[in-house]
Design a protein around this motif. Structure first.
Motif, PDB file in Angstrom:
ATOM      1  N   ASP A  41       0.759  -0.935   0.091  1.00  0.00           N
ATOM      2  CA  ASP A  41       0.152  -0.297  -0.220  1.00  0.00           C
ATOM      3  C   ASP A  41       1.215   1.458  -0.342  1.00  0.00           C
ATOM      4  O   ASP A  41       0.998   1.334   1.011  1.00  0.00           O
ATOM      5  CB  ASP A  41      -0.948  -0.206   1.131  1.00  0.00           C
ATOM      6  CG  ASP A  41      -1.549   0.996   1.099  1.00  0.00           C
ATOM      7  OD1 ASP A  41      -1.355   1.995  -0.008  1.00  0.00           O
ATOM      8  OD2 ASP A  41      -3.071   1.321   1.993  1.00  0.00           O
ATOM      9  N   GLU A  42       1.399   2.126  -1.089  1.00  0.00           N
ATOM     10  CA  GLU A  42       2.388   2.916  -1.493  1.00  0.00           C
ATOM     11  C   GLU A  42       2.084   4.345   0.053  1.00  0.00           C
ATOM     12  O   GLU A  42       2.621   4.764   0.180  1.00  0.00           O
ATOM     13  CB  GLU A  42       2.457   2.900  -3.040  1.00  0.00           C
ATOM     14  CG  GLU A  42       3.412   4.303  -2.875  1.00  0.00           C
ATOM     15  CD  GLU A  42       3.506   4.303  -4.683  1.00  0.00           C
ATOM     16  OE1 GLU A  42       4.157   3.680  -4.966  1.00  0.00           O
ATOM     17  OE2 GLU A  42       2.546   5.207  -5.161  1.00  0.00           O
ATOM     18  N   SER A  43       0.503   4.386  -0.561  1.00  0.00           N
ATOM     19  CA  SER A  43       0.148   5.789   0.886  1.00  0.00           C
ATOM     20  C   SER A  43       0.222   5.607   1.680  1.00  0.00           C
ATOM     21  O   SER A  43       0.309   6.886   2.816  1.00  0.00           O
ATOM     22  CB  SER A  43      -1.551   5.883  -0.003  1.00  0.00           C
ATOM     23  OG  SER A  43      -2.422   4.552   0.702  1.00  0.00           O
ATOM     24  N   ALA A  44      -0.277   4.329   2.632  1.00  0.00           N
ATOM     25  CA  ALA A  44       0.776   3.666   3.871  1.00  0.00           C
ATOM     26  C   ALA A  44       1.835   3.163   4.116  1.00  0.00           C
ATOM     27  O   ALA A  44       2.266   3.084   5.140  1.00  0.00           O
ATOM     28  CB  ALA A  44      -0.716   2.334   4.196  1.00  0.00           C
ATOM     29  N   GLY A  45       2.674   3.048   3.094  1.00  0.00           N
ATOM     30  CA  GLY A  45       3.787   3.023   3.410  1.00  0.00           C
ATOM     31  C   GLY A  45       4.295   1.189   3.437  1.00  0.00           C
ATOM     32  O   GLY A  45       5.256   0.913   4.748  1.00  0.00           O
ATOM     33  N   VAL A  46       2.773   0.831   3.441  1.00  0.00           N
ATOM     34  CA  VAL A  46       3.428  -0.931   3.166  1.00  0.00           C
ATOM     35  C   VAL A  46       4.129  -1.844   2.383  1.00  0.00           C
ATOM     36  O   VAL A  46       3.360  -1.839   0.999  1.00  0.00           O
ATOM     37  CB  VAL A  46       2.163  -1.251   4.123  1.00  0.00           C
ATOM     38  CG1 VAL A  46       2.222  -3.238   4.478  1.00  0.00           C
ATOM     39  CG2 VAL A  46       1.447  -0.521   5.419  1.00  0.00           C
ATOM     40  N   ALA A  47       4.544  -2.613   2.917  1.00  0.00           N
ATOM     41  CA  ALA A  47       5.187  -3.591   1.747  1.00  0.00           C
ATOM     42  C   ALA A  47       5.296  -5.445   2.238  1.00  0.00           C
ATOM     43  O   ALA A  47       6.490  -5.195   3.191  1.00  0.00           O
ATOM     44  CB  ALA A  47       6.068  -3.279   1.412  1.00  0.00           C
ATOM     45  N   ILE A  48       4.679  -6.157   2.267  1.00  0.00           N
ATOM     46  CA  ILE A  48       5.210  -7.220   2.375  1.00  0.00           C
ATOM     47  C   ILE A  48       5.213  -8.559   0.917  1.00  0.00           C
ATOM     48  O   ILE A  48       4.360  -8.199   0.185  1.00  0.00           O
ATOM     49  CB  ILE A  48       3.312  -7.813   3.041  1.00  0.00           C
ATOM     50  CG1 ILE A  48       3.519  -7.007   4.022  1.00  0.00           C
ATOM     51  CG2 ILE A  48       3.721  -9.024   3.802  1.00  0.00           C
ATOM     52  CD1 ILE A  48       1.844  -6.675   4.159  1.00  0.00           C
TER      53      ILE A  48
ATOM     54  N   MET B 119      -2.917 -15.687   2.600  1.00  0.00           N
ATOM     55  CA  MET B 119      -3.854 -15.068   3.901  1.00  0.00           C
ATOM     56  C   MET B 119      -2.586 -14.108   3.929  1.00  0.00           C
ATOM     57  O   MET B 119      -3.244 -13.093   4.945  1.00  0.00           O
ATOM     58  CB  MET B 119      -3.825 -16.719   4.260  1.00  0.00           C
ATOM     59  CG  MET B 119      -4.753 -17.027   4.087  1.00  0.00           C
ATOM     60  SD  MET B 119      -5.476 -18.550   4.852  1.00  0.00           S
ATOM     61  CE  MET B 119      -5.707 -17.966   7.178  1.00  0.00           C
ATOM     62  N   ALA B 120      -1.247 -14.448   5.063  1.00  0.00           N
ATOM     63  CA  ALA B 120      -0.228 -13.599   5.496  1.00  0.00           C
ATOM     64  C   ALA B 120      -0.437 -12.112   4.739  1.00  0.00           C
ATOM     65  O   ALA B 120      -0.253 -11.058   5.727  1.00  0.00           O
ATOM     66  CB  ALA B 120       1.075 -14.176   5.504  1.00  0.00           C
ATOM     67  N   THR B 121      -0.021 -11.932   3.385  1.00  0.00           N
ATOM     68  CA  THR B 121      -0.233 -10.353   3.022  1.00  0.00           C
ATOM     69  C   THR B 121      -1.227  -9.821   3.130  1.00  0.00           C
ATOM     70  O   THR B 121      -1.253  -8.226   2.783  1.00  0.00           O
ATOM     71  CB  THR B 121       0.868 -10.770   1.369  1.00  0.00           C
ATOM     72  OG1 THR B 121      -0.066 -11.314   1.282  1.00  0.00           O
ATOM     73  CG2 THR B 121       2.327 -11.447   1.367  1.00  0.00           C
TER      74      THR B 121
ATOM     75  N   ILE C 153      -2.078  -8.938   7.018  1.00  0.00           N
ATOM     76  CA  ILE C 153      -0.992  -7.693   7.117  1.00  0.00           C
ATOM     77  C   ILE C 153      -1.411  -5.883   6.425  1.00  0.00           C
ATOM     78  O   ILE C 153      -1.372  -5.613   7.543  1.00  0.00           O
ATOM     79  CB  ILE C 153       0.621  -8.502   7.247  1.00  0.00           C
ATOM     80  CG1 ILE C 153       0.687  -9.668   8.110  1.00  0.00           C
ATOM     81  CG2 ILE C 153       1.418  -7.338   7.844  1.00  0.00           C
ATOM     82  CD1 ILE C 153       1.856  -9.956   7.866  1.00  0.00           C
ATOM     83  N   ASN C 154      -1.012  -6.581   5.209  1.00  0.00           N
ATOM     84  CA  ASN C 154      -1.750  -5.016   4.480  1.00  0.00           C
ATOM     85  C   ASN C 154      -2.781  -4.783   4.674  1.00  0.00           C
ATOM     86  O   ASN C 154      -2.368  -3.694   4.676  1.00  0.00           O
ATOM     87  CB  ASN C 154      -1.185  -5.281   3.230  1.00  0.00           C
ATOM     88  CG  ASN C 154      -1.453  -4.352   2.207  1.00  0.00           C
ATOM     89  OD1 ASN C 154      -1.121  -3.705   2.600  1.00  0.00           O
ATOM     90  ND2 ASN C 154      -1.974  -4.574   1.204  1.00  0.00           N
TER      91      ASN C 154
END
Length: 261
Positions: free
Chosen positions: A25-32, A49-51, A54-55
């Protein structure tokens, strides 16, 4: 700091299905990124499921808490979200015989301001390229890494080992999981690479560094990494996620004025 994200995944040349999963999620800065394991399509289920969990949970929490969240808050939130994902995968594995024993490795990062909070489980990795130097900023939870740490193998011997896929931690295989978490200061120009072992087992670090420094768009560099892993045999699924750190427009404007540009 502005962050640009891109990802690419490929089943490789020898696997029929792709048990890797990636999300951001680029806007939130999350990478998985996750690399699943298990019979049938169970590894694919575990990593997906995990990605997804968590995302979704981290992005929602960051959106609600962005104004006041500290690095320690983010660290704790990441641990909670990973714990929730672990519980969900563990329950699913016990509720469906086809999913018995499934699990996944994981690397997850939150980029916020000039900070990176990175957590990992297993042998999915995160590298940082800074001023031409590539550094692995996660340390594998694997039998090979333990043997290297104990002085039983050299890194060169480990690279030739047949036991590369024996991890000592995985998400979803037990009712609790230990996430290793670290914090890093980010500098403008940094490039962060998250990858499954389908890349790191096939492509040497020095070659990864050369590709990341190519004067190409991030999407083309990601594709070049995948193509190189396949050219070297493509014995596993290959997934890469690139995060480019850039100076924000306001900061660049200030620097330009200070430098008279």
């Amino acid at each position: 700091m502005i962050y640009r994200f891109c990802a690419q995944t490929d089943s490789g040349l020898t696997r029929e299905n792709n048990e890797d999963a990636v999300g951001f999620d680029e806007s939130a800065g999350v990478a998985i990124l996750a690399d699943g394991m298990g019979g049938y399509n169970a590894g694919e289920v575990a990593s997906s499921m995990a990605t997804s969990i968590i995302n979704s949970e981290m992005s929602r929490w960051l959106t609600e808490s962005a104004a006041t969240a500290t690095v320690q808050d983010i660290r704790r939130a990441l641990e909670i979200c990973v714990g929730n994902a672990n519980s969900a995968v563990f329950r699913a594995a016990h509720a469906n015989a086809h999913y018995s024993g499934m699990g996944t490795t994981l690397v997850a990062g939150v980029f916020r301001g000039a900070d990176l909070v990175i957590g990992h489980i297993g042998d999915s990795r995160c590298y940082r390229l800074r001023q031409g130097e590539l550094v692995q900023i996660t340390r594998d939870h694997s039998l090979l890494q333990e043997q290297i740490d104990a002085g039983l193998l050299t890194p060169e011997q480990a690279a030739l080992s047949m036991n590369k896929n024996l991890v000592t931690r995985a998400l979803g295989v037990d009712d609790a999981v230990l996430l290793e978490v670290h914090e890093h200061a980010v500098e403008p120009g940094d490039v962060y690479l998250m990858c499954s072992d389908g890349l790191s087992d096939m492509v040497r670090d020095q070659d990864i560094a050369k590709i990341l420094q190519m004067p190409l768009a991030a999407e083309l560099r990601a594709k070049a990494l995948v193509d190189t892993a396949n050219a070297h045999g493509g014995r596993d699924n290959i997934t890469v996620l690139l995060v480019q750190a850039e100076m924000g427009a306001e900061k660049r404007g200030l620097m330009a004025r200070l430098l008279g540009k």
